[in-house]
Design an enzyme around this catalytic site. Structure first.
Site: not given
Ligand code: DX5
Ligand code: ZN
Length: 207
Positions: A35, A135, A33, A191-193, A64, A66, A141, A6, A169, A31
């Site tokens: 929003m 999810m 996102d 995402g973060t990882s 995705h 949102m 976030f 992401s 996700d 991916h």
């Protein structure tokens, strides 16, 4: 198992390069996102940004949404280069019409469920869907804690529609991905990882 990094956790000042980097690092899908500050309490980017970064990768663009009432914007996202479009069952009254619009525009339709939404809400649409997104955090976030207790939803989906793709996700990393794999998940968003790893390529391989 496919890995869909992401870009929410990437460096937005160099978005094109980051997508190129993650493509070379072995990502399977990209991916994205979207929003709107209404369906979720955060605002990211829309179709013009997706269109601008599309040339930076040949991988499938997994968008995705949102956003509230996504049907209004399906054509824009398809034209921008979305290959798979997930929208939230909680955000749209005309779910069937939205799925049909995605298909008519040439993309693959997916429905997403928030943690507090029962998976039964997507059952009426399963035969029209390419994928269901379960999810594993509250949408809005990156960097939140993985909810392992969402895995029964994956099991229910796999039992009801064995050939349907299931994506998770939120909160996916080396310590949480096994729980999703055991449940039968096909695609993990991370995402973060991935983006905050010292070596994203090694992280994708580890996942
Ligand atoms: C959350 C987004 C996720 C998010 C995942 O609303 O849908 O795609 O970027 O981020 P991590 O992997 O950091 O939980
Ligand atoms: Zn997402």
């Amino acid at each position: 198992m496919l890995i869909a990094p992401s870009i929410l956790a990437s460096d937005f000042s160099r978005l094109g390069e980051q997508i190129q980097m993650i493509t070379q690092a072995g990502a399977d899908w990209i991916h994205l996102d979207v929003m709107d500050g209404l369906f979720v309490p955060n605002i990211t980017f829309g179709a013009p940004v997706i269109k601008a970064v599309k040339p930076y990768s040949d991988l499938p663009f997994d968008v995705h949404l949102m956003i509230q009432n996504p049907k209004r914007y399906i054509e824009d996202f398809c034209k921008a280069g979305a290959d798979i479009i997930s929208f939230h069952v909680e955000a749209e009254e005309d779910v069937t019409g939205t799925i049909e619009k995605i298909v008519a525009c040439g993309a693959k339709p997916a429905l997403a469920v928030k943690p507090n939404t029962s998976v039964e809400t997507v059952f009426p649409y399963l035969d029209k869907l390419y994928m269901v997104l379960v999810m594993t955090v509250e949408p809005g976030f990156g960097g939140q804690k993985y909810m392992a207790d969402m895995m029964p939803k994956v099991g229910q989906l796999k039992q009801k529609a064995p050939h349907l793709l299931v994506q998770v996700d939120g909160g996916i990393g080396v310590d949480t991905i096994a729980s999703s794999a055991k449940a039968g998940v096909d695609i993990c968003v991370a995402g973060t990882s991935v983006f905050r790893a010292s070596c994203p390529k090694q992280m994708i391989a580890d996942l």
